[in-house]
Every structure is written in structure tokens, then in C-alpha cells.
Design a protein around this motif. Structure first.
Motif, PDB file in Angstrom:
ATOM      1  N   THR A 264      -7.722   0.439  32.837  1.00  0.00           N
ATOM      2  CA  THR A 264      -6.537   0.746  33.160  1.00  0.00           C
ATOM      3  C   THR A 264      -5.490  -0.126  33.748  1.00  0.00           C
ATOM      4  OG1 THR A 264      -7.175   1.316  35.510  1.00  0.00           O
ATOM      5  CG2 THR A 264      -7.427   2.820  33.882  1.00  0.00           C
ATOM      6  N   ARG A 265      -4.305   0.038  33.621  1.00  0.00           N
ATOM      7  CA  ARG A 265      -3.103  -0.818  34.131  1.00  0.00           C
ATOM      8  C   ARG A 265      -3.559  -1.284  35.589  1.00  0.00           C
ATOM      9  NH1 ARG A 265       2.939   1.148  35.747  1.00  0.00           N
ATOM     10  NH2 ARG A 265       3.554  -0.792  36.801  1.00  0.00           N
ATOM     11  N   TYR A 266      -3.999  -0.361  36.502  1.00  0.00           N
ATOM     12  CA  TYR A 266      -4.393  -0.952  37.907  1.00  0.00           C
ATOM     13  C   TYR A 266      -5.396  -1.406  38.402  1.00  0.00           C
ATOM     14  CZ  TYR A 266       0.229   1.874  38.624  1.00  0.00           C
ATOM     15  OH  TYR A 266       1.473   2.443  38.848  1.00  0.00           O
ATOM     16  N   LYS A 267      -6.389  -1.072  37.597  1.00  0.00           N
ATOM     17  CA  LYS A 267      -7.845  -1.414  37.848  1.00  0.00           C
ATOM     18  C   LYS A 267      -8.645  -0.703  39.024  1.00  0.00           C
ATOM     19  CE  LYS A 267      -7.339  -4.708  34.637  1.00  0.00           C
ATOM     20  NZ  LYS A 267      -6.727  -4.430  33.564  1.00  0.00           N
TER      21      LYS A 267
END
Length: 193
Positions: free
Chosen positions: A134-137
Motif C-alpha cells: 500500500t501507499r502508506y505501508k
């Protein structure tokens, strides 16, 4: 076959070890939040297993979907409904790498800070979930509540309030009606969080 059994045991030990590290980190942030509250003349909070489950569900749902949103695991009201609390509030974050960074962000956000400093809060649950796809991790969730103020307990007047009609980004979704800053906080978060 013996090698596979050993590998399976090793994987199990690593998962267990990772779980124990997560517990230690959760305890660390609860201690940090308690110290922060005490610096502001408020009581410390204690870890609550029910609130921790709510926070874990939220953090995991955000990591699974890659979406940082208060309602991704269902409305906060529905997730907390089976738990007897007075006031209850939730903070979420994504992308920060440590509890310290997350707490610092919450302290510097008026809505999140108001949740950290809820005057009647006595219990807390915190969680972190990771998804490298994901983008945020990394996704964080905190649920703080006043269990002593639950119906039937000695304190009276605190309630859980829902505001599901506004966008849920970095803002607060629920707070105590007894807090005089609630209206201001909700207004600020409605337009700035």
C-alpha cells in the motif's frame, strides 16, 4: 519432512516473536500517552483488551484496503457498541514509522490532541498493522475511552456521540458531550482534518 517441521516451527516462532514485539510497542505508546496526559494534569490510562481489539480491527482493515479512513472497518459507533463506555474516541494515522512519530503527529493535531487529553478517559487500546503493498505501508489506530463513566458505573453524564455525516480523514469521529471543546473540535476537524 523433518526439515519442513523445523521450518514450520521457525516460522511459528518468528510470528510469535513479532507478536510479542507488537505488544511491547503497544505498551510503550500507552506509557507515552499516559505520561503526556499526566504532563497536562490528567490521569494515566490503562490498556483495555476490548478497546485493543477495536483498534486492531481498524488498523488491520486500513492495512488490508490501503485506505486510511475511520469507517473502513465499519462505523466507530458500530465497532464500539458492544463495549460499555462513557466517552469514546478514536485516532488513526498512516505512513509514520514509529509510535513516537505517530504520537507527535497526534499531539500537533487539535482534534487528535483533544482525544489524547479527554479528561475522563481511563482506558485505551492501540494497534499497528503493516501492508507493504500500500501507499502508506503502516497504519495506526488508538481507541481511548471512559469505562468508569459507562452506564451503571459511578460517573455519570459521559456519552458516545457519532458524527458519521462528515468526511473521515485525520479528524476525530467521536467525543464526549461533557467536553466544552467538543463543538470547536468537531468544527475544526470537519474542515481541516
Amino acid at each position: 519432512m523433518k526439515g519442513l517441521g523445523l521450518a514450520g516451527g521457525l516460522v511459528g516462532a518468528l510470528v510469535l516473536s513479532a507478536a510479542l514485539v507488537q505488544v511491547a510497542r503497544a505498551e510503550d505508546i500507552v506509557e507515552m500517552i499516559s505520561k503526556y496526559r499526566q504532563q497536562h494534569g490528567l490521569s494515566a490510562v490503562k490498556v483495555d483488551p476490548e478497546l485493543t481489539k477495536v483498534a486492531e480491527r481498524q488498523a488491520k482493515a486500513m492495512a488490508d484496503t490501503g485506505i486510511m479512513d475511520h469507517s473502513v472497518a465499519g462505523s466507530f459507533g458500530s465497532r464500539i457498541s458492544g463495549i460499555h463506555t462513557g466517552m469514546a474516541a478514536e485516532n488513526i494515522a498512516a505512513g509514520s514509522k514509529t509510535w513516537s512519530d505517530t504520537l507527535r503527529m497526534w499531539e500537533n493535531s487539535p482534534g487528535h490532541n483533544a482525544n489524547l487529553l479527554q479528561g475522563h478517559a481511563d482506558t485505551i487500546g492501540v494497534a499497528v498493522a503493516r501492508n507493504d503493498q500500500t501507499r502508506y505501508k503502516v497504519f495506526w489506530a488508538m481507541v481511548i475511552a471512559d469505562k468508569a463513566g459507562a452506564p451503571g458505573n459511578k460517573k455519570k453524564g459521559a456519552r458516545v456521540v457519532a458524527d458519521d455525516d462528515r468526511p473521515h480523514n485525520w479528524g476525530t469521529t467521536y467525543s464526549s458531550l461533557d467536553n466544552p471543546f467538543t463543538s470547536v473540535k468537531n468544527f475544526v476537524c470537519k474542515y481541516l482534518c
